[in-house]
Design a protein around this motif. Structure first.
Motif, PDB file in Angstrom:
ATOM      1  N   GLN A  18       3.629  40.674  61.269  1.00 18.92           N
ATOM      2  CA  GLN A  18       5.054  40.907  61.009  1.00 18.92           C
ATOM      3  C   GLN A  18       5.669  39.723  60.263  1.00 18.92           C
ATOM      4  O   GLN A  18       6.457  39.907  59.329  1.00 18.92           O
ATOM      5  N   TYR A  20       4.143  37.564  58.214  1.00 19.56           N
ATOM      6  CA  TYR A  20       3.704  37.555  56.823  1.00 19.56           C
ATOM      7  C   TYR A  20       4.293  38.726  56.039  1.00 19.56           C
ATOM      8  O   TYR A  20       4.586  38.592  54.852  1.00 19.56           O
ATOM      9  N   ALA A  21       4.482  39.865  56.684  1.00 18.84           N
ATOM     10  CA  ALA A  21       5.124  40.997  56.002  1.00 18.84           C
ATOM     11  C   ALA A  21       6.533  40.607  55.568  1.00 18.84           C
ATOM     12  O   ALA A  21       6.950  40.901  54.446  1.00 18.84           O
ATOM     13  N   ASP A  22       7.254  39.912  56.451  1.00 17.66           N
ATOM     14  CA  ASP A  22       8.614  39.482  56.131  1.00 17.66           C
ATOM     15  C   ASP A  22       8.615  38.415  55.038  1.00 17.66           C
ATOM     16  O   ASP A  22       9.367  38.506  54.070  1.00 17.66           O
ATOM     17  N   GLY A  26       5.677  42.165  52.203  1.00 14.95           N
ATOM     18  CA  GLY A  26       4.514  43.036  52.268  1.00 14.95           C
ATOM     19  C   GLY A  26       4.775  44.317  53.033  1.00 14.95           C
ATOM     20  O   GLY A  26       5.820  44.501  53.663  1.00 14.95           O
ATOM     21  N   ARG A  27       3.789  45.187  52.979  1.00 20.34           N
ATOM     22  CA  ARG A  27       3.846  46.488  53.635  1.00 20.34           C
ATOM     23  C   ARG A  27       2.683  46.565  54.625  1.00 20.34           C
ATOM     24  O   ARG A  27       1.517  46.441  54.238  1.00 20.34           O
ATOM     25  N   ILE A  28       3.007  46.756  55.908  1.00 14.52           N
ATOM     26  CA  ILE A  28       1.963  46.896  56.925  1.00 14.52           C
ATOM     27  C   ILE A  28       1.386  48.299  56.800  1.00 14.52           C
ATOM     28  O   ILE A  28       2.093  49.291  56.933  1.00 14.52           O
ATOM     29  N   LEU A  55      -2.251  44.265  55.621  1.00 20.00           N
ATOM     30  CA  LEU A  55      -0.953  44.000  55.013  1.00 20.00           C
ATOM     31  C   LEU A  55      -1.164  44.034  53.503  1.00 20.00           C
ATOM     32  O   LEU A  55      -2.016  43.312  52.979  1.00 20.00           O
ATOM     33  N   VAL A  57       0.344  43.341  49.809  1.00 24.70           N
ATOM     34  CA  VAL A  57       1.345  42.538  49.106  1.00 24.70           C
ATOM     35  C   VAL A  57       1.072  42.725  47.621  1.00 24.70           C
ATOM     36  O   VAL A  57       0.046  42.259  47.116  1.00 24.70           O
TER      37      VAL A  57
END
Length: 139
Positions: A18, A20-22, A26-28, A55, A57
């Protein structure tokens, strides 16, 4: 051929994904837990640990998992994730997020001979990152 860094955590992979997505916009793609595919005799504490996650990116990906309970886990510097960004502003945004609570800042964000904004930081999860700004006209 694609090369995908696989990051292994000691029980906090979901939090890292979460984060790194933020940070990386990125999209999990999915999170599979050990409990989703139970193994015979699996300890209860393994059920919610991440067995595999992705993830995405841009057109790149990072894979994640947790160790199985009792499996040795030592964060290290064998792999660094290099982030190639287009602008100094994007480098600053990412650096600021990764530097918060970082275990080490080996090289603060700065101009170098090869980049207008470059940094080396080991984030709060023990994952080493290099941020390298490569303007689109130089890529």
């Amino acid at each position: 051929m694609r090369i995908v860094p696989y990051l292994v955590f000691g029980g906090n992979a979901r939090e890292a994904i979460q984060f790194y997505a933020d940070v990386l916009d990125g999209r999990i793609e999915g999170i599979l837990t050990f409990g989703d595919n139970p193994f015979p005799g699996m300890p209860e504490e393994a059920e919610n640990r991440v067995m595999h996650a992705q993830l995405t990116v841009g057109d790149s990906a990072l894979f994640f998992s947790d160790t199985y309970p009792g499996q040795d886990h030592r964060p290290g510097n064998q792999v660094a994730v290099t982030l190639l960004v287009d602008t100094v502003e994007e480098a600053e945004r990412i650096y600021t997020a990764l530097a918060e609570g970082a275990q080490e800042i080996a090289l603060p964000l700065q101009q170098t001979d090869w980049s207008p904004a470059y940094a080396q930081v080991t984030d709060k999860f023990g994952v080493p990152f290099q941020i390298n700004t490569v303007p689109a006209d130089q890529a």
